[in-house]
Design an enzyme around this catalytic site. Structure first.
Site, PDB file in Angstrom:
ATOM      1  N   GLU A 148      -3.589 -10.959  -6.241  1.00 30.48           N
ATOM      2  CA  GLU A 148      -3.708 -12.127  -4.858  1.00 30.48           C
ATOM      3  C   GLU A 148      -4.481 -12.910  -4.625  1.00 30.48           C
ATOM      4  O   GLU A 148      -5.303 -14.471  -5.642  1.00 30.48           O
ATOM      5  CB  GLU A 148      -5.038 -11.081  -4.032  1.00 30.48           C
ATOM      6  CG  GLU A 148      -4.141 -10.047  -3.861  1.00 30.48           C
ATOM      7  CD  GLU A 148      -5.000  -9.657  -2.802  1.00 30.48           C
ATOM      8  OE1 GLU A 148      -6.213 -10.148  -1.807  1.00 30.48           O
ATOM      9  OE2 GLU A 148      -4.970  -7.595  -3.096  1.00 30.48           O
ATOM     10  N   ASN A 191      -7.283  -0.867  -4.573  1.00 31.75           N
ATOM     11  CA  ASN A 191      -7.400  -2.211  -4.520  1.00 31.75           C
ATOM     12  C   ASN A 191      -8.552  -2.780  -4.398  1.00 31.75           C
ATOM     13  O   ASN A 191      -9.560  -2.743  -3.474  1.00 31.75           O
ATOM     14  CB  ASN A 191      -6.768  -2.357  -2.783  1.00 31.75           C
ATOM     15  CG  ASN A 191      -6.757  -3.446  -2.790  1.00 31.75           C
ATOM     16  OD1 ASN A 191      -6.770  -5.038  -2.673  1.00 31.75           O
ATOM     17  ND2 ASN A 191      -7.839  -3.861  -1.287  1.00 31.75           N
ATOM     18  N   GLU A 192      -8.834  -3.809  -5.442  1.00 31.30           N
ATOM     19  CA  GLU A 192     -10.215  -4.399  -5.850  1.00 31.30           C
ATOM     20  C   GLU A 192     -11.665  -3.545  -5.763  1.00 31.30           C
ATOM     21  O   GLU A 192     -12.608  -2.894  -4.713  1.00 31.30           O
ATOM     22  CB  GLU A 192     -10.735  -5.268  -4.401  1.00 31.30           C
ATOM     23  CG  GLU A 192      -9.527  -6.606  -4.384  1.00 31.30           C
ATOM     24  CD  GLU A 192      -9.686  -7.416  -2.967  1.00 31.30           C
ATOM     25  OE1 GLU A 192      -8.924  -8.574  -2.680  1.00 31.30           O
ATOM     26  OE2 GLU A 192     -10.692  -7.751  -2.035  1.00 31.30           O
ATOM     27  N   TYR A 237      -9.773 -16.229  -4.285  1.00 33.16           N
ATOM     28  CA  TYR A 237     -10.001 -16.320  -2.498  1.00 33.16           C
ATOM     29  C   TYR A 237     -10.971 -17.641  -3.037  1.00 33.16           C
ATOM     30  O   TYR A 237     -12.453 -17.691  -2.149  1.00 33.16           O
ATOM     31  CB  TYR A 237     -10.158 -15.283  -1.408  1.00 33.16           C
ATOM     32  CG  TYR A 237      -9.215 -14.582  -1.368  1.00 33.16           C
ATOM     33  CD1 TYR A 237      -8.279 -15.241  -0.978  1.00 33.16           C
ATOM     34  CD2 TYR A 237      -9.289 -13.524  -2.196  1.00 33.16           C
ATOM     35  CE1 TYR A 237      -6.626 -13.839  -0.879  1.00 33.16           C
ATOM     36  CE2 TYR A 237      -8.136 -12.694  -1.856  1.00 33.16           C
ATOM     37  CZ  TYR A 237      -7.404 -12.989  -1.630  1.00 33.16           C
ATOM     38  OH  TYR A 237      -5.754 -12.592  -0.852  1.00 33.16           O
ATOM     39  N   TRP A 288       0.931  -1.124   0.490  1.00 35.74           N
ATOM     40  CA  TRP A 288      -0.211   0.533   0.263  1.00 35.74           C
ATOM     41  C   TRP A 288       0.930   1.219   0.332  1.00 35.74           C
ATOM     42  O   TRP A 288       2.082   1.010   0.982  1.00 35.74           O
ATOM     43  CB  TRP A 288      -0.974  -0.319   1.070  1.00 35.74           C
ATOM     44  CG  TRP A 288      -1.968  -1.015   1.230  1.00 35.74           C
ATOM     45  CD1 TRP A 288      -2.304  -1.843   2.550  1.00 35.74           C
ATOM     46  CD2 TRP A 288      -2.715  -1.811   0.711  1.00 35.74           C
ATOM     47  NE1 TRP A 288      -3.252  -2.100   2.385  1.00 35.74           N
ATOM     48  CE2 TRP A 288      -3.557  -2.813   1.070  1.00 35.74           C
ATOM     49  CE3 TRP A 288      -2.562  -2.245  -0.316  1.00 35.74           C
ATOM     50  CZ2 TRP A 288      -4.023  -3.272   0.688  1.00 35.74           C
ATOM     51  CZ3 TRP A 288      -2.902  -3.158  -1.251  1.00 35.74           C
ATOM     52  CH2 TRP A 288      -3.944  -3.979  -0.981  1.00 35.74           C
ATOM     53  N   TRP A 338      -0.854 -14.142  -1.349  1.00 33.11           N
ATOM     54  CA  TRP A 338      -1.417 -13.292  -0.125  1.00 33.11           C
ATOM     55  C   TRP A 338      -1.434 -13.997   0.914  1.00 33.11           C
ATOM     56  O   TRP A 338      -1.618 -14.879   0.851  1.00 33.11           O
ATOM     57  CB  TRP A 338      -3.049 -12.813  -0.409  1.00 33.11           C
ATOM     58  CG  TRP A 338      -3.445 -12.189   0.995  1.00 33.11           C
ATOM     59  CD1 TRP A 338      -4.179 -12.185   1.881  1.00 33.11           C
ATOM     60  CD2 TRP A 338      -3.216 -10.590   0.776  1.00 33.11           C
ATOM     61  NE1 TRP A 338      -4.443 -11.205   2.606  1.00 33.11           N
ATOM     62  CE2 TRP A 338      -3.269  -9.973   1.829  1.00 33.11           C
ATOM     63  CE3 TRP A 338      -3.103  -9.507   0.082  1.00 33.11           C
ATOM     64  CZ2 TRP A 338      -3.544  -8.860   2.457  1.00 33.11           C
ATOM     65  CZ3 TRP A 338      -3.126  -7.486   0.335  1.00 33.11           C
ATOM     66  CH2 TRP A 338      -3.495  -7.916   1.504  1.00 33.11           C
TER      67      TRP A 338
END
Length: 400
Positions: free
Chosen positions: A314, A198-199, A274, A83, A357
């Site tokens: 990720e 991010n996302e 994920y 970040w 991740w």
């Protein structure tokens, strides 16, 4: 792949020397490949979102940055995503719109300097979709406090004052002069790429048009300041509304992987996965099968439609999952890495690498999200990661 540890060490030493020799060279794109000095660049990498936050703490905290870079580099990891934001809250980089904590900025300087010292390229993300470290919600709150008419965090994408706050952050970060290297971030080849968010998600517009328009505007602005670095959106890979390739329950996310990554200022595509969260309750085999298909579908689109490289930015498996075992985690990671390698080979490097991740240093239990891995405490994962690093390094020499 190979289990020849001696051979792996030799390749990592040679790879490190090559990276040091090319430290003044930017990562670029040729067709659907990443290159450094016109040579194909394939990689194994990792996420450590916490680097700036930890570097802004005590001297003991700061040593964790060096620890994780040292362990990563020793195992052939050459790209790190982290970040470049902390909006409000503890150890904030941006205290309020346009007001920055110099101590925290110097912590980011330190992260970039140490990444260079360890032969690691950085992907720096500029804001969070989620409330962690401020994110969209903090920007909207600031605008509301300034008298703007905003109703939800989705106004982040459309409100003019909020967008100006974000553009100011882009400019402030990209033009920052590193207090250690004396180099502007926008001129530093240690940075591989910028990530817009991010996302990104936008529940109020499942079509993806709102996020698309925002990306177009901010990509144009970013490139007007910095044409040297690569730029990516930060997407998870969800297709438009009601697409058959989205996992169940993820058709209202508000992004369109293909349309938005076609924006010419966006240099490469990204995906996350994920399956333990997205497909909770499904078998291990079902989840692994989904991820393999997820990668393949996105690579096919990246190569044939986008005509851009793809990075799997990720992936991981949480210890908090019901029925978690280290064996299942290791098998899952082996499946991911084998898939990345095989598709990188068959696509001639269009799938350039993956970023697990996430990596921690020792003594960071309070930061744990269940996915964290401390390499010094996980010998089975070290073996998996180092073997994949070796394989990707060898493959880079074989692709055209």
């Amino acid at each position: 792949m190979t289990n020849n540890k001696f051979g792996t060490v030799i390749v990592f030493i040679l790879g490190a020397l090559n990276l040091l020799a090319a430290e003044d060279s930017f990562v670029r794109i040729r067709s659907t490949q990443f290159t450094i000095d016109d040579h194909p660049f394939l990689f194994n990498g990792f996420n450590s979102y916490w680097l700036m936050n930890m570097a802004a703490g005590s001297e003991q905290d700061r040593t964790k940055v060096v620890d994780v870079f040292s362990e990563a580099s020793a195992n052939g990891l050459t790209v790190c995503r982290t970040w470049a934001f902390a909006d409000g809250g503890d150890r904030a980089l941006q205290l309020s719109p346009g007001v920055y904590d110099e101590h925290v900025f110097q912590a980011l300087d330190y992260v970039i300097s140490e990444a260079k010292n360890h032969g690691i390229r950085l992907i720096l993300s500029l804001v969070n979709n989620f409330k962690d470290f401020g994110g969209r919600a903090q920007y909207v709150k600031w605008a509301q406090q300034a008298g703007a008419t905003v109703n939800s965090k989705d106004d982040f994408y459309t409100n003019e004052l909020v967008k100006q706050y974000y553009r100011n952050h882009i400019k402030r970060v990209l033009t920052r002069i590193n207090s250690i290297t004396q180099m502007a971030y926008k001129d530093d080849p240690t940075i591989m790429a910028w990530e817009l968010i991010n996302e990104p998600r936008c529940a109020s517009d499942p079509s993806g048009r709102t996020v698309h328009a925002w990306v177009q505007e901010m990509a144009n602005y970013t490139k007007s300041i910095d044409e040297k670095h690569l730029l990516e959106v930060g997407m998870e890979g969800f297709y438009g509304k009601s697409n058959q390739y989205n996992p169940p329950g993820f058709n209202q996310i508000g992004t369109d992987y293909i349309r938005t990554n076609l924006i010419k200022e966006i240099d490469f595509a990204t995906i996350h996965a994920y399956p333990d969260l997205w497909l909770s309750g499904k078998s291990e085999e079902f989840q692994k099968g989904f991820v393999k298909q997820w990668i393949w579908n996105h690579l096919r689109a990246a190569k044939k439609i986008l005509q851009k490289p793809l990075v799997f930015t990720e992936f991981g498996k949480s210890r908090k999952d019901p029925g978690f075992t280290k064996t299942n985690r290791d098998t899952f990671l082996e499946t991911i890495y084998d898939t990345i390698y095989n598709l990188a080979r068959s696509s001639n490097g269009s799938l350039a690498g993956g970023l697990i991740w996430q990596l921690f240093a020792e003594g960071m239990d309070s930061y744990s999200d269940g996915y964290d891995i401390v390499l010094t405490q996980a010998p089975s994962i070290v073996n998996i990661i180092s073997n994949h690093s070796y394989a990707m390094s060898e493959l880079a020499n074989a692709v055209n």
